[in-house]
Design a protein around this motif. Structure first.
Motif, mmCIF file in Angstrom:
data_model
loop_
_atom_site.group_PDB
_atom_site.id
_atom_site.type_symbol
_atom_site.label_atom_id
_atom_site.label_comp_id
_atom_site.label_asym_id
_atom_site.label_seq_id
_atom_site.Cartn_x
_atom_site.Cartn_y
_atom_site.Cartn_z
ATOM 1 N N ASP A 20 1.012 -1.460 0.055
ATOM 2 C CA ASP A 20 -0.081 0.288 0.180
ATOM 3 C C ASP A 20 0.863 0.899 -0.461
ATOM 4 O O ASP A 20 0.364 2.230 -0.565
ATOM 5 C CB ASP A 20 -1.085 0.040 1.034
ATOM 6 N N LEU A 21 2.205 1.245 0.039
ATOM 7 C CA LEU A 21 2.524 2.296 0.592
ATOM 8 C C LEU A 21 3.207 2.852 -0.888
ATOM 9 O O LEU A 21 4.181 3.812 -0.827
ATOM 10 C CB LEU A 21 3.730 2.270 1.686
ATOM 11 N N ASN A 22 3.199 2.074 -2.417
ATOM 12 C CA ASN A 22 2.872 2.878 -2.947
ATOM 13 C C ASN A 22 1.882 3.829 -3.795
ATOM 14 O O ASN A 22 1.875 4.267 -4.674
ATOM 15 C CB ASN A 22 3.178 1.304 -4.551
ATOM 16 N N LEU A 23 0.301 3.560 -2.309
ATOM 17 C CA LEU A 23 -0.507 4.262 -3.265
ATOM 18 C C LEU A 23 -0.213 6.362 -2.852
ATOM 19 O O LEU A 23 -0.520 6.497 -1.848
ATOM 20 C CB LEU A 23 -1.749 3.916 -2.135
ATOM 21 N N PRO A 40 9.243 0.863 -1.355
ATOM 22 C CA PRO A 40 8.460 1.264 0.027
ATOM 23 C C PRO A 40 8.830 2.277 0.584
ATOM 24 O O PRO A 40 9.081 2.375 1.582
ATOM 25 C CB PRO A 40 8.770 -0.089 0.563
ATOM 26 N N GLY A 41 8.884 3.478 0.278
ATOM 27 C CA GLY A 41 8.849 4.445 0.439
ATOM 28 C C GLY A 41 9.083 5.616 -0.319
ATOM 29 O O GLY A 41 8.687 5.618 -1.301
ATOM 30 N N PHE A 42 8.628 7.487 -0.183
ATOM 31 C CA PHE A 42 8.750 8.261 -0.763
ATOM 32 C C PHE A 42 8.919 9.279 -0.044
ATOM 33 O O PHE A 42 8.779 9.922 0.727
ATOM 34 C CB PHE A 42 7.009 8.778 -1.028
ATOM 35 N N TRP A 43 10.408 10.152 -1.004
ATOM 36 C CA TRP A 43 10.947 11.459 -0.644
ATOM 37 C C TRP A 43 10.007 12.701 -1.092
ATOM 38 O O TRP A 43 9.719 12.926 -2.009
ATOM 39 C CB TRP A 43 12.391 11.178 -1.214
ATOM 40 N N MET A 44 10.117 13.838 0.552
ATOM 41 C CA MET A 44 9.015 14.753 0.203
ATOM 42 C C MET A 44 9.867 16.128 0.009
ATOM 43 O O MET A 44 10.245 16.056 0.966
ATOM 44 C CB MET A 44 7.865 14.620 0.964
ATOM 45 N N PRO A 45 10.314 16.511 -0.747
ATOM 46 C CA PRO A 45 11.512 17.509 -1.217
ATOM 47 C C PRO A 45 11.357 18.587 -0.659
ATOM 48 O O PRO A 45 11.870 19.538 0.259
ATOM 49 C CB PRO A 45 11.935 17.688 -2.593
ATOM 50 N N THR A 46 9.854 19.248 -0.212
ATOM 51 C CA THR A 46 9.449 20.623 -0.512
ATOM 52 C C THR A 46 9.259 20.603 1.628
ATOM 53 O O THR A 46 9.501 20.908 2.018
ATOM 54 C CB THR A 46 7.857 20.788 -0.444
ATOM 55 N N LEU A 49 11.182 15.526 4.294
ATOM 56 C CA LEU A 49 11.301 14.281 4.592
ATOM 57 C C LEU A 49 10.487 13.313 3.990
ATOM 58 O O LEU A 49 9.930 13.755 2.845
ATOM 59 C CB LEU A 49 9.726 14.442 5.653
ATOM 60 N N GLY A 50 10.734 11.650 4.500
ATOM 61 C CA GLY A 50 10.161 10.638 4.073
ATOM 62 C C GLY A 50 9.162 10.058 4.394
ATOM 63 O O GLY A 50 9.766 10.196 5.517
ATOM 64 N N LEU A 51 8.798 9.496 3.538
ATOM 65 C CA LEU A 51 7.497 8.488 4.039
ATOM 66 C C LEU A 51 8.420 6.994 4.088
ATOM 67 O O LEU A 51 8.035 6.939 2.856
ATOM 68 C CB LEU A 51 6.271 8.694 3.952
ATOM 69 N N GLY A 52 8.005 6.115 5.041
ATOM 70 C CA GLY A 52 8.672 4.811 4.160
ATOM 71 C C GLY A 52 8.262 3.595 5.338
ATOM 72 O O GLY A 52 7.332 3.899 6.817
ATOM 73 N N LEU A 53 8.443 2.002 5.238
ATOM 74 C CA LEU A 53 8.508 1.101 5.806
ATOM 75 C C LEU A 53 9.404 0.778 6.725
ATOM 76 O O LEU A 53 11.211 0.788 6.245
ATOM 77 C CB LEU A 53 7.790 0.230 4.889
ATOM 78 N N TRP A 65 6.767 -1.368 10.437
ATOM 79 C CA TRP A 65 6.525 -0.218 11.285
ATOM 80 C C TRP A 65 5.894 1.325 9.930
ATOM 81 O O TRP A 65 7.432 1.474 9.237
ATOM 82 C CB TRP A 65 7.230 1.153 12.212
ATOM 83 N N LEU A 66 5.341 2.108 9.404
ATOM 84 C CA LEU A 66 4.997 3.543 9.014
ATOM 85 C C LEU A 66 5.970 4.570 9.674
ATOM 86 O O LEU A 66 5.867 4.545 11.261
ATOM 87 C CB LEU A 66 3.966 3.849 8.626
ATOM 88 N N ARG A 67 6.851 4.565 9.248
ATOM 89 C CA ARG A 67 7.946 5.694 9.536
ATOM 90 C C ARG A 67 8.347 7.249 8.780
ATOM 91 O O ARG A 67 8.742 6.987 7.641
ATOM 92 C CB ARG A 67 9.373 5.285 10.356
ATOM 93 N N TRP A 68 8.567 8.134 9.773
ATOM 94 C CA TRP A 68 9.317 9.661 8.576
ATOM 95 C C TRP A 68 10.161 9.011 8.757
ATOM 96 O O TRP A 68 11.396 8.417 9.795
ATOM 97 C CB TRP A 68 8.778 10.637 9.325
ATOM 98 N N TYR A 69 11.538 9.654 7.906
ATOM 99 C CA TYR A 69 12.704 9.642 7.914
ATOM 100 C C TYR A 69 13.958 10.571 7.072
ATOM 101 O O TYR A 69 12.622 11.442 6.426
ATOM 102 C CB TYR A 69 13.488 8.781 7.016
ATOM 103 N N ASP A 70 14.495 11.560 7.614
ATOM 104 C CA ASP A 70 15.106 12.115 7.593
ATOM 105 C C ASP A 70 15.793 12.039 6.296
ATOM 106 O O ASP A 70 16.134 10.697 4.951
ATOM 107 C CB ASP A 70 15.957 12.893 8.220
ATOM 108 N N ALA A 71 16.709 12.807 5.224
ATOM 109 C CA ALA A 71 18.102 12.744 4.005
ATOM 110 C C ALA A 71 18.623 11.965 4.489
ATOM 111 O O ALA A 71 19.205 10.968 3.481
ATOM 112 C CB ALA A 71 18.478 13.645 3.762
#
Length: 74
Positions: A20-23, A40-46, A49-53, A65-71
């Motif tokens: 589902d993280l591809n949605l 399985p993750g998505f980086w948001m440059p603006t 932050l990224g959101l991944g598993l 776990w669904l988690r936020w990550y930095d660069a």
């Protein structure tokens, strides 16, 4: 009165699984279009932050776990 809140990027609010993280969807002009993610993750440059598993143990529970990550992916 209704207000419109247009997010630049969003994901489904359903219960997430690894597939589902591809949605993810992004706002282009006035429409949301689905992003085709290869990982399985998505980086948001603006947001810078990224959101991944992440699979691991947290508070004594081992799971995915669904988690936020930095660069640096921390």
């Amino acid at each position: 009165m209704d207000e419109t809140f247009q997010l630049q990027t969003y994901s489904s609010d359903e219960v997430l699984t690894a597939s589902d993280l591809n949605l993810f969807f992004t706002l282009q002009a006035d429409r949301y279009t689905e992003l085709n993610l290869q990982t399985p993750g998505f980086w948001m440059p603006t947001l810078e932050l990224g959101l991944g598993l992440w699979r691991g143990r947290y508070h004594g529970m081992e799971r995915l776990w669904l988690r936020w990550y930095d660069a640096t992916e921390n």
